[in-house]
Design an enzyme around this catalytic site. Sequence first.
Site, mmCIF file in Angstrom:
data_model
loop_
_atom_site.group_PDB
_atom_site.id
_atom_site.type_symbol
_atom_site.label_atom_id
_atom_site.label_comp_id
_atom_site.label_asym_id
_atom_site.label_seq_id
_atom_site.Cartn_x
_atom_site.Cartn_y
_atom_site.Cartn_z
ATOM 1 C CD GLU A 94 -2.651 -1.451 2.502
ATOM 2 O OE1 GLU A 94 -2.592 -0.569 3.382
ATOM 3 O OE2 GLU A 94 -3.334 -2.485 2.620
ATOM 4 C CG ASN B 165 -0.521 -7.100 -1.301
ATOM 5 O OD1 ASN B 165 -1.191 -7.717 -2.119
ATOM 6 N ND2 ASN B 165 -0.883 -6.986 -0.019
ATOM 7 C CG HIS C 165 -9.776 -6.165 1.196
ATOM 8 N ND1 HIS C 165 -10.022 -7.274 1.987
ATOM 9 C CD2 HIS C 165 -8.455 -5.914 1.300
ATOM 10 C CE1 HIS C 165 -8.887 -7.666 2.552
ATOM 11 N NE2 HIS C 165 -7.924 -6.867 2.142
ATOM 12 C CD GLU D 97 -4.500 -8.190 1.962
ATOM 13 O OE1 GLU D 97 -5.371 -7.446 2.449
ATOM 14 O OE2 GLU D 97 -3.276 -7.947 2.074
ATOM 15 C CG ASP E 167 -12.587 -9.517 2.389
ATOM 16 O OD1 ASP E 167 -12.529 -8.535 1.621
ATOM 17 O OD2 ASP E 167 -12.162 -9.474 3.567
HETATM 18 O O1 9MR Z 1 -7.203 -8.455 8.705
HETATM 19 C C1 9MR Z 1 -6.327 -7.553 9.351
HETATM 20 C C2 9MR Z 1 -6.911 -7.126 10.678
HETATM 21 O O2 9MR Z 1 -6.902 -8.195 11.585
HETATM 22 C C3 9MR Z 1 -6.132 -5.946 11.242
HETATM 23 O O3 9MR Z 1 -6.790 -5.477 12.416
HETATM 24 C C4 9MR Z 1 -6.032 -4.861 10.185
HETATM 25 C C5 9MR Z 1 -5.291 -3.643 10.694
HETATM 26 O O4 9MR Z 1 -4.984 -2.771 9.668
HETATM 27 O O5 9MR Z 1 -5.364 -5.378 9.034
HETATM 28 C C6 9MR Z 1 -6.103 -6.375 8.413
HETATM 29 O O6 9MR Z 1 -5.438 -6.838 7.257
HETATM 30 C C7 9MR Z 1 -5.181 -5.872 6.234
HETATM 31 C C8 9MR Z 1 -3.943 -6.331 5.504
HETATM 32 O O7 9MR Z 1 -2.871 -6.529 6.381
HETATM 33 C C9 9MR Z 1 -3.531 -5.342 4.427
HETATM 34 N N1 9MR Z 1 -4.645 -5.091 3.530
HETATM 35 C C10 9MR Z 1 -5.901 -4.722 4.143
HETATM 36 C C11 9MR Z 1 -6.284 -5.787 5.192
HETATM 37 C C12 9MR Z 1 -7.658 -5.499 5.778
HETATM 38 O O8 9MR Z 1 -7.631 -4.288 6.477
#
Ligand code: 9MR
Length: 377
Positions: A181, A224, A260, A289, A291
């Site tokens: 990101e 990513n 997402h 990722e 969903d």
């Molecule tokens: O799924 C992750 C969640 O448990 C955390 O609280 C969150 C914090 O930013 O991050 C989530 O995973 C993220 C991933 O690492 C990067 N892309 C977006 C994902 C969803 O927020």
Amino acid sequence: MRPIRFATASLAAAALTLPLVAGVATADPSAGREAAPHSNARFDRLREAAPEGFFVGTAVAGGGHHLEQDYPDPFTSDKEYRKILGRQFSSVSPENQMKWEFIHPERDRYDFAAADGIVEFAEKHGQVVRGHTLLWHSQNPAWLEKGGFSKEELRAILREHITTVVGRYAGRIQQWDVANEIFDGEGELRTQDNIWIRELGPGIVADVFRWVHEADPEAKLFFNDYGVESVNAKSDAYYALTRELLRQGVPVHGFSVQAHLSTRYGFPGDLETNLRRFDALGLETAVTELDVRMDLPENGVPTQAQERKQADYYQRALSACLAVDGCNSFTIWGFTDKYSWVPVFFEGEGSATVMTDDFDRKPAFYALRDTLKGARG
Ligand code: 9MR
């Protein structure tokens, strides 16, 4: 190299699976879903249904938002969860357990316990691991963000972290999300919120790829991001950057889209086109990722129409990846709603994964399984 695959499974096919499922004729809201998700039939498993060389993955729940929930650590405590994790998937991604705040909680202390557990689980179950992540603006520990370090110190801290973490798992990680990101929605580098780019300048990105490659020459190194499924300003920025880094001989191997998605918005219909242009640069691509969240009705239970729409999104994302030769890794961000990040972050939205809280399979699960089967040719 995979054999040529045909990504033909359609929404109709996905929808058709619903009435065919061994329904449970009760007043239960999950009626119509398959009750027993653990059939031993070989091709009933996503990993077995997949074409040779194509990896189907999931995030491994733990850390992050889970820490604020009233359940114990999912990965280490939930037996049912672990069983499905091992059976269904051929790739795993630590959801939070390799992020800085988790694995490097103090300047002079690393905590590898959770990440080690995932890598060992993966090896035991014949799975590959996607490492996540090394250069990011989020989930960095306070000691780092607020430490008042000089540029030289920061550079040394970053390099040491990479040598230590990447080195520890060298040879055991298939793909690393090296930079996560780093662009905003306008396609501008995050020069303010990303501590590394802010303090060390954009050149740090190339250095990090070089350092990771030195520490683990076998791992494939990825950019990513979310919001890059389509051809847009952000994915254009990645295209320009990766092309330039490749020209300079920087070891960049892949570009991945998080995906997402939400049924509030249309499916990104140019996903395949977008992946293809990175493929044409010689990069691997991946969906990392996926969903698909939705607005939940008042009773919290999605309608069949909602579940079919969701299944269609899952199927189309998978088909786009299957259609691109260098897209060999397809990961969903959790497989059960029980542990999904979505309801915690998006009020009123949920049901984003392919299984319910009770691990009952939704149409989206069957859409993935049937599309994988169809791609075996
Ligand atoms: O799924 C992750 C969640 O448990 C955390 O609280 C969150 C914090 O930013 O991050 C989530 O995973 C993220 C991933 O690492 C990067 N892309 C977006 C994902 C969803 O927020």
